[in-house]
Design a protein around this motif. Structure first.
Motif, PDB file in Angstrom:
ATOM      1  N   HIS A   1     -10.774  -1.718  13.217  1.00  0.00           N
ATOM      2  CA  HIS A   1      -9.734  -2.574  12.638  1.00  0.00           C
ATOM      3  C   HIS A   1      -8.784  -1.810  11.715  1.00  0.00           C
ATOM      4  CE1 HIS A   1     -11.559  -6.109  14.350  1.00  0.00           C
ATOM      5  NE2 HIS A   1     -12.726  -5.667  13.945  1.00  0.00           N
ATOM      6  N   LEU A   2      -8.260  -0.718  12.213  1.00  0.00           N
ATOM      7  CA  LEU A   2      -7.396   0.126  11.380  1.00  0.00           C
ATOM      8  C   LEU A   2      -5.973  -0.440  11.309  1.00  0.00           C
ATOM      9  CD1 LEU A   2      -7.243   2.854   9.812  1.00  0.00           C
ATOM     10  CD2 LEU A   2      -6.388   3.859  11.926  1.00  0.00           C
ATOM     11  N   SER A   3      -5.503  -0.650  10.080  1.00  0.00           N
ATOM     12  CA  SER A   3      -4.102  -1.036   9.861  1.00  0.00           C
ATOM     13  C   SER A   3      -3.490  -0.048   8.883  1.00  0.00           C
ATOM     14  CB  SER A   3      -4.002  -2.445   9.276  1.00  0.00           C
ATOM     15  OG  SER A   3      -4.479  -3.393  10.205  1.00  0.00           O
ATOM     16  N   LEU A   4      -2.251   0.329   9.151  1.00  0.00           N
ATOM     17  CA  LEU A   4      -1.579   1.320   8.298  1.00  0.00           C
ATOM     18  C   LEU A   4      -0.182   0.828   7.961  1.00  0.00           C
ATOM     19  CD1 LEU A   4      -2.339   4.349  10.650  1.00  0.00           C
ATOM     20  CD2 LEU A   4      -3.661   3.713   8.641  1.00  0.00           C
ATOM     21  N   HIS A   5       0.258   1.138   6.749  1.00  0.00           N
ATOM     22  CA  HIS A   5       1.621   0.740   6.401  1.00  0.00           C
ATOM     23  C   HIS A   5       2.345   1.821   5.606  1.00  0.00           C
ATOM     24  CE1 HIS A   5      -0.638  -0.510   2.758  1.00  0.00           C
ATOM     25  NE2 HIS A   5       0.459  -0.148   2.138  1.00  0.00           N
ATOM     26  N   TYR A   6       3.664   1.734   5.642  1.00  0.00           N
ATOM     27  CA  TYR A   6       4.493   2.593   4.799  1.00  0.00           C
ATOM     28  C   TYR A   6       5.035   1.745   3.659  1.00  0.00           C
ATOM     29  CZ  TYR A   6       4.683   6.021   8.582  1.00  0.00           C
ATOM     30  OH  TYR A   6       4.372   6.949   9.520  1.00  0.00           O
ATOM     31  N   LEU A   7       5.167   2.347   2.494  1.00  0.00           N
ATOM     32  CA  LEU A   7       5.841   1.674   1.382  1.00  0.00           C
ATOM     33  C   LEU A   7       7.154   2.403   1.138  1.00  0.00           C
ATOM     34  CD1 LEU A   7       3.364   0.799  -1.504  1.00  0.00           C
ATOM     35  CD2 LEU A   7       4.632  -0.742  -0.021  1.00  0.00           C
ATOM     36  N   THR A   8       8.267   1.687   1.273  1.00  0.00           N
ATOM     37  CA  THR A   8       9.543   2.362   1.056  1.00  0.00           C
ATOM     38  C   THR A   8       9.843   2.416  -0.434  1.00  0.00           C
ATOM     39  OG1 THR A   8      10.875   0.379   1.108  1.00  0.00           O
ATOM     40  CG2 THR A   8      10.378   1.412   3.223  1.00  0.00           C
ATOM     41  N   ARG A   9      10.902   3.132  -0.779  1.00  0.00           N
ATOM     42  CA  ARG A   9      11.274   3.269  -2.183  1.00  0.00           C
ATOM     43  C   ARG A   9      11.603   1.932  -2.819  1.00  0.00           C
ATOM     44  NH1 ARG A   9      16.115   5.625  -2.358  1.00  0.00           N
ATOM     45  NH2 ARG A   9      16.296   5.330  -0.120  1.00  0.00           N
ATOM     46  N   PHE A  10      12.023   0.990  -1.968  1.00  0.00           N
ATOM     47  CA  PHE A  10      12.399  -0.309  -2.520  1.00  0.00           C
ATOM     48  C   PHE A  10      11.211  -1.265  -2.556  1.00  0.00           C
ATOM     49  CE2 PHE A  10      15.870   1.510   0.025  1.00  0.00           C
ATOM     50  CZ  PHE A  10      16.664   1.925  -1.027  1.00  0.00           C
ATOM     51  N   GLY A  11      10.015  -0.728  -2.325  1.00  0.00           N
ATOM     52  CA  GLY A  11       8.820  -1.555  -2.381  1.00  0.00           C
ATOM     53  C   GLY A  11       8.622  -2.375  -1.124  1.00  0.00           C
TER      54      GLY A  11
END
Lengths: 324, 278, 265
Positions: A8-18
């Motif tokens: 159940h792998l989930s991955l995300h990016y956090l941009t500079r604007f949150g």
């Protein structure tokens, strides 16, 4: 015990604007020794992000959302990039990148690059001489022009030689598991065949035995992989054996992908390839229902709102409530 | 571009370097308004620091604080002048040579190779010593700029040559863009951050070169610079007898200034060069 | 000579054309003694592996390189004035990402392209042509308003290059590997646009690719190149069904096809 487990792998990016971009959602699979899993999808579907996640290499702005990755039972999550580089990469899991040219430092000779890479992945325990001797043995094994290649700068080699050098270096420490991210996409068909032959040789000689092969060329996976997973907008939408997925696709997206392939086989010229119109949804705002619904030729009224789960259809997993 | 700027502002070393640099520039520009700069002979030779002369006096009895303010202004002037000359000349010739090849490229290569064999500092000494009269600060800046541009040209040339084979250049050409347009619109913007880094280094080396030739007595005759302060201290026995104020403050200012420029450069390299970012 | 009769001169005519780089020991023959002619309205594909000289030959046609030996003409005349050549002969390149200058908006770069035209369009006309070009590749002009190259995907960028061609409407298009950097599922799309250029605008197209499968779909004729030479030419069916040259056989064998044996593990 499976060689490689993804839970159940989930991955995300956090941009500079949150802003949170959910690049990979709920990917699960296990791999047994000797298995080659092909992962296919168009660019932006999260393939390359998944690669970093599978190695446990989380460099901001990439973060794990949830789930676990285990190699030989050992979890790769919650570890620092330094720890992963020193104790996991090259030794347990190795990566073969797409652009060999970007992976190789242009100002160093191949043998020096190899020494650098191996030293950084073993904490400097292996001497430069040892590394060179091992590399020489490997290159000889694959019929490369060993002396010339070892003493050459990357620019002096052909694209095929560069990619084979990269593969030779990244498998030098006999990792159990190799993740190849589009290893042949930048090569012409003839060179591609040479590189794939080298990968097959490595498998046969047991230098590594399990591989994830990522590409957007489904016909290539037909010949390389045992099992194929199709990825769309961060999710697996279909996963089955090589024959099931290529010859008898059940998810509308897989069917569309197969329909867009071109080949020079007899009688194929009259068949009109159909390209998939539109673009995948933005992963900053994931639609609640089926992610392919907006482009799906057979979408029904409730597809856009109803959550789709992977389910068994004709012996393989499909993420479509209406597939049969 | 704004993204790069934001990344730069997140880098602590850039903040420190830029802060120090702005502080020295601010000092050079604003201090004369708050402090009465007087380069006249006011006290006895090497008067110790006291309430009136905060950092004492030099061998002629001139106020050291005034000398330092004036010297700092001179050094910054020379640094910026050489920076502008060497960067402009080097960038223009480097970019043209790298893109066009031909005789201009050969010329740039010849001159840069020449300067690799003959250190430019030696040339600097030879030119400066031959000008025994009328050696002004501006002239020294010009000489330094004209002897160090080859280094910028070499650096820019390599970058321009690597951009030359990119498809967007071919596209610009079949769009009908002439060489000048290609150089200014399609190559220069890609090198802008790099050129700025070169400029920073050229300013630093300009300041150091001026200080060095002034210290060996070949400095400007028309004004005070940080280098001439050191030269006076050296020649007039200021290094002995615990008279730290004769040379220490000037040394510290040069060091801080050059250090600030160098860390600005390295922090920028970290942000602009993705290979180093990891 | 190609232009001795009343028949129109071919679009491209090459007789014993050789293009070399370097000299002495480092001499490389990129294009080695090739001869051919391409007629108006044809789609000809030049197929070969990397380093076979196909891209160099394309750049000779484009006037970016000049041959060292042999005769090369465009409609019966040698290429001397590149500006007027580019007014009629245009190109799309391989890497859609590196094709645009990242410092200018896409729209401004598409408009900039119109500068090559002999008769400069007015501002309104230029805007109208760019809009028409974008619409021809199924992109709504306002979707790219104010956008910069790095904000689009590879497939979209490749369509921008084609939009540029639809806006310019040259007589000849040299498409240098336009499909090699885009996803497999977008390739059919790009081939469709090439066909559209031929059918709707009567364009002559030279399609350079390493994938004989793609060439087979769109071409009227195929040239197979190997080490600078054209080793085989003919209709797509002739070349793919009855290949004569071992290099053609190799190219066909090397493509992994779904229904065909390939490498076995």
């Amino acid at each position: 015990m499976p060689t490689f487990e993804v839970d159940h792998l989930s991955l995300h990016y956090l941009t500079r604007f949150g802003e949170k971009i959910q690049a990979v959602s709920d990917v699960s699979f296990t791999m047994e020794q000797g298995e080659i899993l092909g992962i296919a999808g168009e660019s932006g579907c999260g393939k390359s992000t998944l690669v970093n996640g599978l190695m446990g290499l989380f460099i901001p702005p990439l973060y794990p959302t949830s789930g676990d990755v285990r190699v030989g039972g050992e979890s790769l999550m919650k570890r620092t990039p330094q720890d992963i580089r020193k104790n996991v990469l090259s030794q347990k899991v190795s990566m073969i990148p797409q652009g060999a040219f970007n992976a190789l430092n242009p100002t160093r000779k191949i043998k020096d690059i190899a020494a650098d890479v191996i030293a950084s992945h073993t904490g400097g325990h292996t001497s430069k001489k040892d590394i060179e001797a091992r590399l020489r043995e490997r290159f000889d094994l694959f019929g490369m022009d060993t002396e010339r290649v070892l003493n050459a700068f990357p620019i002096q080699l052909t694209a095929g030689e560069r990619q084979r050098s990269v593969i030779g270096i990244s498998t030098l420490l006999n990792p159990q598991m190799v993740i190849a991210d589009e290893p042949t996409s930048a090569l012409d068909v003839t060179t591609q065949k040479v590189v794939i032959r080298m990968i097959f040789d490595l498998l046969e000689k047991g230098i590594f035995n399990t591989m994830i092969f990522i590409t957007h060329e489904l016909p290539l996976l037909r010949h390389v992989a045992n099992n194929i997973a199709i990825m769309y907008a961060g999710e697996f939408v279909e996963k089955g054996t090589n024959e099931q997925v290529v010859f008898d696709p059940r998810h509308p997206y897989t069917q569309a992908l197969m329909g867009s392939m071109l080949s020079a086989e007899p009688g194929q010229k009259s068949r009109k390839p159909v390209s998939i119109e539109g673009a995948p949804p933005s992963l900053a705002k994931v639609p609640p229902g089926c992610r392919f619904a907006a482009r799906c030729p057979v979408a029904r009224a409730d597809c856009k709102t109803q959550k789709q789960e992977l389910r068994m259809v004709a012996g393989r997993l499909v993420r479509c409530n209406y597939a049969e | 571009m704004t993204k790069l700027l934001k990344n730069l502002l997140k880098s602590p070393s850039f903040i420190i370097g830029m802060g120090l640099f702005l502080l020295t520039i601010g000092g050079a520009l604003l201090l004369p308004f708050f402090y009465h700069v007087n380069l006249g002979l006011q006290a006895s030779s090497y008067a110790s620091p006291n309430g009136k002369f905060l950092l004492g006096c030099d061998h002629l009895g001139r106020d050291m604080v005034s000398m330092l303010i004036e010297g700092l202004r001179s050094s910054l002037y020379v640094g910026l002048l050489t920076g502008v000359i060497a960067t402009t000349l080097g960038t223009a010739l480097g970019i043209y040579g790298g893109f066009k090849g031909g005789w201009m490229d050969d010329f740039v290569n010849l001159v840069t190779n020449l300067f690799l064999v003959i250190p430019s500092f030696v040339v600097l000494i030879l030119i400066s010593s031959s000008l025994s009269k009328g050696r002004s600060l501006t002239l020294i800046g010009l000489i330094i700029g004209l002897t160090t541009w080859t280094w910028s040209a070499r650096a820019v040339r390599a970058q321009a040559a690597s951009l030359k084979s990119r498809d967007h250049i071919a596209l610009a050409r079949i769009n009908g863009a002439n060489t000048f347009r290609v150089l200014t619109l399609h190559i220069l913007p890609y090198l802008a951050s790099y050129v700025f880094m070169i400029f920073i280094l050229q300013v630093a080396s300009g300041i150091l070169s001026e200080a060095a030739i002034s210290m060996i007595g070949l400095g400007p005759l028309d004004t005070v610079s940080l280098g001439t302060i050191l030269n006076d201290a050296k020649n007039q026995g200021g290094f002995g007898d615990g008279m730290w104020w004769a040379f220490m403050p000037a040394t510290v200012i040069i060091t801080v200034l050059v250090f600030a420029l160098y860390i600005i450069n390295t922090s920028m390299e970290g942000v602009f060069n993705p290979r180093l970012r990891k | 000579m190609p232009n001795n009769s009343s028949a129109p001169a071919p679009v491209f005519y090459a007789k014993n054309v050789t293009k070399t780089f370097g000299h002495g020991k480092t001499l490389v023959k990129a294009v080695d003694d090739v001869s051919f002619s391409i007629a108006d309205g044809e789609i000809v594909s030049i197929v070969g592996g990397s380093g076979c000289g196909k891209s160099v030959l394309a750049k000779v046609m484009l006037g970016l390189y000049k041959q060292n030996q042999g005769e090369f003409t465009y409609r019966g005349k040698a290429i001397t004035d590149t500006r007027s050549h580019w007014n009629e002969v245009q190109s799309v390149f391989q890497d859609p990402f590196s094709c645009f200058n990242q410092f200018f908006s896409i729209r401004s770069q598409l408009k900039d392209a119109l500068n090559i035209l002999k008769v400069k369009p007015s501002k309104a006309e230029a805007d109208a042509r760019v809009d028409a070009g974008l619409m021809a590749v199924n992109i709504t002009p306002k979707d790219i308003e104010g956008k910069y190259p790095f904000e689009l995907s590879g497939g979209q960028m490749q369509r921008m290059l084609l939009a540029r061609i639809f806006a310019l409407r040259p007589k000849v298009l040299i498409a240098d590997e336009p499909t090699s950097m885009v996803d497999a599922c977008v390739r059919a799309n790009i081939l469709d646009y090439l066909m559209k250029l031929k059918v709707e605008l009567g364009m002559t197209i030279v399609f350079v690719t390493h994938d004989i499968g793609l060439a087979y779909y769109v071409s009227d004729r195929l040239f197979i190149m190997h080490e600078g030479k054209i080793v085989e030419s003919g209709t797509p069916d002739e070349v793919t069904q009855h290949p004569q040259s071992p290099h053609t056989v190799q190219l066909l064998e090397d493509i992994p096809e779904i229904h065909k044996e390939w490498l076995k593990r």
